[in-house]
Design a protein around this motif. Structure first.
Motif, PDB file in Angstrom:
ATOM      1  N   TYR A 171       1.351  -3.931  20.460  1.00 34.85           N
ATOM      2  CA  TYR A 171       2.743  -3.625  19.946  1.00 34.85           C
ATOM      3  C   TYR A 171       2.787  -2.162  19.603  1.00 34.85           C
ATOM      4  O   TYR A 171       1.954  -1.342  19.935  1.00 34.85           O
TER       5      TYR A 171
ATOM      6  N   MET B 222      -1.009 -13.067  10.376  1.00 30.63           N
ATOM      7  CA  MET B 222      -1.677 -12.771   9.122  1.00 30.63           C
ATOM      8  C   MET B 222      -1.517 -14.009   8.069  1.00 30.63           C
ATOM      9  O   MET B 222      -1.178 -13.816   7.121  1.00 30.63           O
TER      10      MET B 222
ATOM     11  N   LEU C 259       5.507  -3.904   8.638  1.00 33.33           N
ATOM     12  CA  LEU C 259       4.158  -3.246   8.486  1.00 33.33           C
ATOM     13  C   LEU C 259       3.761  -2.833   6.982  1.00 33.33           C
ATOM     14  O   LEU C 259       4.618  -2.521   6.354  1.00 33.33           O
ATOM     15  N   ILE C 260       2.426  -2.590   7.055  1.00 34.37           N
ATOM     16  CA  ILE C 260       1.920  -2.213   5.657  1.00 34.37           C
ATOM     17  C   ILE C 260       1.931  -0.669   5.736  1.00 34.37           C
ATOM     18  O   ILE C 260       1.467  -0.247   6.799  1.00 34.37           O
ATOM     19  N   GLY C 261       1.969  -0.110   4.646  1.00 32.03           N
ATOM     20  CA  GLY C 261       1.876   1.258   4.580  1.00 32.03           C
ATOM     21  C   GLY C 261       2.886   2.355   4.836  1.00 32.03           C
ATOM     22  O   GLY C 261       2.659   3.570   4.686  1.00 32.03           O
ATOM     23  N   GLU C 262       4.095   1.673   4.837  1.00 33.34           N
ATOM     24  CA  GLU C 262       5.284   2.691   5.042  1.00 33.34           C
ATOM     25  C   GLU C 262       6.526   2.217   3.894  1.00 33.34           C
ATOM     26  O   GLU C 262       6.636   0.906   3.844  1.00 33.34           O
TER      27      GLU C 262
ATOM     28  N   THR D  27      -0.988  -9.298   2.584  1.00 35.18           N
ATOM     29  CA  THR D  27      -0.485  -8.736   1.088  1.00 35.18           C
ATOM     30  C   THR D  27       0.676  -8.982   0.381  1.00 35.18           C
ATOM     31  O   THR D  27       0.842  -8.712  -0.747  1.00 35.18           O
TER      32      THR D  27
ATOM     33  N   CYS E 229       0.817  -1.313   0.240  1.00 32.12           N
ATOM     34  CA  CYS E 229      -0.054   0.080  -0.073  1.00 32.12           C
ATOM     35  C   CYS E 229       0.949   1.133   0.149  1.00 32.12           C
ATOM     36  O   CYS E 229       0.742   2.131   0.696  1.00 32.12           O
ATOM     37  N   THR E 230       2.047   1.247  -0.911  1.00 31.38           N
ATOM     38  CA  THR E 230       2.826   2.276  -0.950  1.00 31.38           C
ATOM     39  C   THR E 230       3.003   2.891  -2.325  1.00 31.38           C
ATOM     40  O   THR E 230       3.797   3.777  -2.545  1.00 31.38           O
TER      41      THR E 230
ATOM     42  N   SER F 154       3.137   0.713  17.439  1.00 30.66           N
ATOM     43  CA  SER F 154       2.658   1.109  16.225  1.00 30.66           C
ATOM     44  C   SER F 154       3.586   2.148  15.504  1.00 30.66           C
ATOM     45  O   SER F 154       4.145   2.764  16.190  1.00 30.66           O
TER      46      SER F 154
END
Lengths: 389, 389
Positions: B387, B175, B112-115, B221, B78-79, B389
């Motif tokens: 955790y 996951m 992690l997703i999104g970074e 993902t 998601c980047t 975040s």
């Protein structure tokens, strides 16, 4: 006021000794005093449906019920023919007291699966409840308490129509997922309505309320929602208003279930906007509501949008067409995901309120749907792992 | 020995400074030294598939890969376009060192997703790993360590065929759910095989192994399984034996993932017998494996068969025909549910072993299937709620 808010209903809740918790009210009795005895019902679609579900589904099939006996302390599910005979005997006892046919009595049970009920306690409880029937606040409140299991509070509703009323009670805390998302629910009305109109209103109302909450993804064997009409108001309602009020009653009770989900620290509203169809929106909402990872993140007060997208991405393309690069996500009003990627910083999201709002914009169409779930907490695991079996 | 057990492969694992845990090995490099560079891959079906998945799916499409770069510490999911360019730049760096085209390099990321990744650290790490490439136990072990995230131990496999070898490594802990049930997996062989035969073996092998484990119902993902062949043994394997060994390698690695599921205290094998088809058996197994309530019960050492049946009862009749009154359930060999009702007392079940075996007999046909899951524990919630975040 619960089920006695509508005219023409009396109720009771008594300590019958069915529950393992000494002194807990565990048997409820709801009686329709007429003049009508119209009824409708929806039931779990679980193939291992419990004996009382089998009994009650047949009893309500002709659109008429005089009364409902409900017990906590045992689900009477997966108990075979002996279990069915217990439901039948319970209905028979209540029918004898009320002077009606056995088939005019619905029976609902909730508690552990796989064990027969202490039938002598149930039957004595029916007698005791009959002797305590009350058409005021007391009766309705006692009944709402008697059906609680892991619920931490009674859940009731009271709505005013144009000259008629709708009341109701529900229990449900764990094993909550479509179809059908509740354990036991009785809704009453003093409107003058036909069984057919009631079934239509109830089916439509539950489909967008109870069937859109999911506390833990687990469908019960005992889910039952009954709607009883006494006609005591003498008012024939406007059909649209009546349907809307039944939906509102279901929505209120369903929302209260989410608000009392086992161990929950947050109630999570997930609204999907801009879908190509309501079914597509619903599929996306359900996928997110089923994510243990997202539900854990919320319990840790992290608006983890990566876990929202990874759940959303499991919905097949033919079920919900959308372009992953055009998806936006707001959590509590902050656009933390923009165009399928990072948006505003998640530290901007205030996660202190009990209610968390997730708005997903698919930007693919005009349809939308909302589902509700709870977060996944240590306490949920504690309740469901460390119970006494 | 991991990926270097097969001849013709070298590997390394280095501290590149991608992970937030100081000093953690977080970049792995696996190089196929030939003479062949045949490859096959299977990837997540998640629609929000990560940049490295998009890159690697295209890279392996022609059946050839020279090397794989894998990192923990960030999923690069998601980047958007910047994320894709990071995967591309990583492949370009490795390709330059090895003197091959960029499209000969697969890239895998987890975290992690999104970074976005710290690209300068990744590229420096590729250089460092290149300088530490080793074709012995050391290189394979370092690589297996470098891809770990919440994994508590490295997961590897080493199998001997008739004159050739298969080695492999995998990471995955949370996951984890079909399709596809892993994060990152590299399997190597020195057999002389064609890309087509490898893809067939890998697709068949993963479908009955990685796609039949479900630790938490959450599809990643970034899931990637790659199979690389060097041909260094000079042996053309018997196709049946090769397919079987690839399946065994997948099964071993998938089983190790379940054995290291986040917070798990029990590994749960769910075998469905007597189904009308394998698909029917699989649907029943997956329904039980997805039940939070059952998974909580197991973590509390209760063989709660009511929660098994209530999950089984959610499978639609047209998907899995069976008669609920003919279903038997054994837990750890004790028939606690007989004919859809109570069997032997559940206190007879010894729940002390880490592995719990659930055998469900539908008595409807001859087909069967097995799925694996983990129990749901306080520790799972802790890992995924508390955790940083």
């Amino acid at each position: 006021m619960s089920v006695t808010f509508a005219q023409g209903f009396s109720a009771a809740g008594v300590v019958a000794g069915i529950s393992s918790k000494a002194g807990k009210q565990d048997l409820a009795f709801v009686v329709n005093n007429g003049p009508l005895d119209a009824a409708a019902g929806v039931f779990t679609s679980n193939r291992f449906c419990a004996a009382p579900v089998q009994w009650s589904r047949a009893a309500v099939a002709d659109g008429h019920l005089k009364a409902v006996v409900l017990n906590s302390g045992g689900a009477n599910a997966c108990t075979g023919q002996p279990g069915f005979e217990q439901s039948q005997a319970t209905a028979h006892e209540a029918a004898g007291l009320l002077g009606v046919a056995d088939s005019k009595i619905a029976v609902c049970s909730t508690g552990l699966i796989g064990e027969l009920l202490p039938l002598d306690h149930v039957l004595a409880g029916v007698h005791d409840a009959y002797n305590h029937l009350d058409d005021g606040e007391h009766g309705g409140s006692d009944a709402a308490h008697a059906i609680m299991t892991t619920d931490t509070k009674p859940k009731t509703v009271a709505l005013e129509g144009s000259g008629y009323r709708i009341g109701g009670m529900v229990k449900g805390s764990g094993m909550i997922a479509p179809q059908l998302a509740t354990m036991l629910c009785v809704i009453t009305t003093d409107a003058v309505v036909t069984p057919g109109a009631m079934q239509a209103a109830l089916s439509a109302g539950t489909s967008v309320t109870f069937n859109r909450i999911d506390t833990d993804g687990c469908m019960s064997t005992n889910d039952t929602v009954l709607l009883l009409a006494s006609g005591a108001s003498g008012v024939e309602p406007d059909p649209d208003e009546f349907n809307d009020l039944v939906r509102q009653a279901c929505a209120s009770l369903a929302r209260q279930i989410v608000g009392d989900g086992e161990g929950a620290s947050h109630d999570i509203r997930i609204s999907i906007h801009g879908a190509t169809s309501e079914d597509a929106a619903l599929a996306c909402g359900r996928a997110i509501a089923a994510s243990n990872l997202f539900k854990c993140a919320v319990s840790g007060n992290d608006p983890n949008w990566g876990r929202i997208l990874s759940s959303l991405g499991t919905v097949p393309l033919d079920v919900a067409p959308f372009d992953p690069t055009r998806v936006d996500v707001d959590v509590n009003g902050v656009r933390i995901c923009q165009g399928g990627g990072t948006g505003r910083d998640r530290s901007e999201v205030d996660m202190t309120p009990r209610e968390v709002g997730v708005d997903v914009y698919l930007n693919a169409g005009d349809a939308e749907a909302t589902v509700w779930t709870d977060d996944l907490t240590h306490e949920y695991v504690h309740i469901n792992a460390d119970y006494e079996s």
